[in-house]
Write a protein that holds these residues in place. Structure first.
Motif, short mmCIF file in Angstrom:
data_model
loop_
_atom_site.label_atom_id
_atom_site.label_comp_id
_atom_site.label_asym_id
_atom_site.label_seq_id
_atom_site.Cartn_x
_atom_site.Cartn_y
_atom_site.Cartn_z
N ARG A 1 0.85 -1.19 0.00
CA ARG A 1 0.00 0.00 0.00
C ARG A 1 0.89 1.25 0.00
NH1 ARG A 1 -1.53 -2.50 5.23
NH2 ARG A 1 -0.06 -1.76 6.82
N ALA A 2 0.34 2.33 -0.56
CA ALA A 2 1.00 3.64 -0.59
C ALA A 2 0.24 4.58 0.31
CB ALA A 2 1.05 4.18 -2.02
N LEU A 3 0.94 5.11 1.32
CA LEU A 3 0.29 5.96 2.31
C LEU A 3 1.14 7.20 2.55
CD1 LEU A 3 -0.62 3.22 4.96
CD2 LEU A 3 -2.18 4.27 3.30
N GLU A 4 0.57 8.38 2.28
CA GLU A 4 1.18 9.65 2.65
C GLU A 4 2.65 9.75 2.21
OE1 GLU A 4 0.68 10.11 6.81
OE2 GLU A 4 -1.51 10.22 6.71
N GLY A 5 2.88 9.42 0.95
CA GLY A 5 4.22 9.58 0.41
C GLY A 5 5.18 8.46 0.73
N ARG A 6 4.73 7.40 1.38
CA ARG A 6 5.63 6.27 1.66
C ARG A 6 4.98 4.98 1.18
NH1 ARG A 6 3.08 6.95 6.68
NH2 ARG A 6 2.32 5.01 7.64
N LEU A 7 5.82 4.00 0.98
CA LEU A 7 5.37 2.70 0.51
C LEU A 7 5.52 1.67 1.62
CD1 LEU A 7 4.67 0.57 -1.69
CD2 LEU A 7 7.12 0.52 -2.24
#
Length: 480
Positions: free
Chosen positions: A398-404
């Protein structure tokens, strides 16, 4: 026959001396150029002033000839000698200048008319009848006369005489050596000042170069004190100049060396510690092995199993050693959806579990697909070892708030709180948990952490799974 070793002499010139020598060379060239240029400019100004003076005097006489009035007759001058005497009486010449009147009546010798003022006998031109005759007979209006007393610059104005065979002329002679000596004195003064400046520059440059190069000497002294056993020396960083940057670079190099040597020592210690037990087991079984074929087959099976375990330990240790190399991670653009699906397909072959492909991030990321796959499969293997057949294991990204985030979540007993801080260290195993099927060497999670931290901004985290279990997450801050 014995030979005596030849002692080599260190003839290297220090950087401080080289800097000072180059500085002195540049200063010497610059000061010499300044002094020479100044002298050339002064000499040029002197020549220009002499030319102006000669031109001015000849023009004044040329204007006086048609305009001058004989004080005795009240008319224009008819006698050249009287014209010259009256003009010379009214002129004020410079100290290095001679104003002369030259006439040669028919059948007589040269007559010289000069001002009644003192001029040094060693440089005076009027006694030199030979030179004056040559000037009077010359067709040129100006010239240079080289004499033992020095150079004389002259200009003349011929006087038309009504009497044939009676030549006459007004002559301006300037002794240039007096003026040029001023330029030479200034040149010598500049040379003396330059010498004093070089001495001051030598002293100041020696001190300044020493202060600038002090950190370099500290670098050298620190390097001489470094040994394989002691890599803790560091250079204090002061300022923000190139020397400070050198010190920072040197300290960073020492950090890398210290980590490399520490990793090397840890590799040797870990290998020695972990391989000692299987080697002892192999040796013990071989020493007590009898002639019974069944016993021999069992011994061979046990020895082969221990050798396989030793091989896995060595391979894992070599992988961790490679993690310190800059080319351990080779990032490239990767489609996360395909990578997650590939990991899921490979993980399904690890055991009979309820495998679930959870979230899938459908976007591109920059990471090393082979190393990430290796880490995720290791986490899946770890989940299989600590769960029972049929237990659910979820794999996703998942990709969350600019991080993977890539994760493996199991439904096993989870990780006890006292083990959470040590399970990622080498050869550290958590407390035995329900459902654990095998006991590894304790290197799997260390490899996962090395792969995660090999990526820029990467790390591995342990989280609790809703409903019970453990979730291991690879977090990549700079992959998107």
């Amino acid at each position: 026959m014995t030979t005596t070793p030849v002692k080599r002499t260190d003839r290297r010139i220090s950087a401080r001396v080289r800097i000072l020598l180059w500085l002195l060379l540049m200063m010497t060239v610059a000061l010499a150029a300044v002094a020479t240029t100044t002298r050339s400019l002064l000499l040029r100004d002197i020549d220009h002033r002499i030319n102006q003076l000669l031109t001015q005097e000849t023009q004044e006489f040329g204007n006086f000839v048609p305009q001058g009035v004989d004080p005795d007759t009240g008319r224009t001058f008819t006698d050249p000698e009287k014209l010259l005497r009256v003009f010379l009486q009214r002129q004020y010449s410079d100290p290095d200048e001679e104003l002369l009147g030259l006439t040669r009546p028919a059948g007589q010798s040269l007559h010289v008319i000069r001002q009644s003022r003192d001029i040094r006998a060693s440089v005076a031109l009027h006694p030199d009848r030979t030179s004056l005759s040559a000037i009077l007979d010359s067709k040129a209006s100006s010239g240079v006369l080289e004499r033992p007393a020095g150079e004389v610059r002259w200009a003349k104005v011929p006087i038309d005489s009504a009497r044939p065979g009676h030549p006459a002329a007004f002559v301006v002679a300037f002794h240039a050596d007096g003026e040029r000596s001023i330029a030479d004195d200034a040149y010598r003064t500049l040379l003396v000042i330059s010498g004093v400046a070089l001495l001051l520059t030598t002293g100041i440059g020696w001190v300044v170069a020493g202060r600038i190069l002090a950190p370099v000497r500290v670098v050298r002294a620190t390097a001489e004190q470094l040994t394989e056993q002691d890599l803790t020396q560091r250079i204090p960083v002061q300022g923000r100049d190139d020397i400070a940057a050198l010190a920072e670079t040197f300290n960073a190099m020492l950090d890398r060396l210290e980590r490399a040597f520490a990793g090397q020592r840890q590799f040797v210690d870990d290998a020695g510690h972990e391989l000692r037990t299987p080697i002892t087991i192999v040796r013990g079984h071989l020493e007590v092995m009898g002639d019974d074929p069944a016993e021999q087959r069992e011994t061979v099976r046990l020895v082969t199993d221990e050798l396989d375990r030793m091989s896995r330990i060595v391979e894992d240790l070599l992988l961790l050693a490679k993690a310190e190399r800059p080319d351990f991670i080779r990032p490239e653009p990767v489609q996360l959806g395909e990578l997650t699906a590939d990991v899921f397909v490979k993980a399904r072959a690890l055991g009979e579990r309820d495998w679930v492909l959870d979230q899938v991030a459908d976007r591109e990321a920059v990471l090393d697909p082979q190393r990430i796959t290796q880490a995720m499969v290791q986490l899946a293997q770890n989940a299989v070892q600590h769960t029972v057949p049929g237990a659910r294991i979820r794999i996703g990204s998942r990709a969350l708030e600019g991080r993977l985030e890539l994760y493996v979540a199991d439904s096993g007993p989870g990780v006890q709180e006292q083990d959470a801080g040590v399970i990622f260290e080498r050869f550290r195993r958590g407390t035995a948990r329900r459902g654990a099927r095998t006991s590894g060497a304790g290197l799997g999670l260390s490899i996962v952490r090395a792969i995660a931290e090999g990526h820029r901004g990467g790390r591995v985290e342990l989280r609790r799974t809703d409903g019970g279990g453990a979730t291991f997450v690879l977090v990549m801050e700079d992959a998107l």
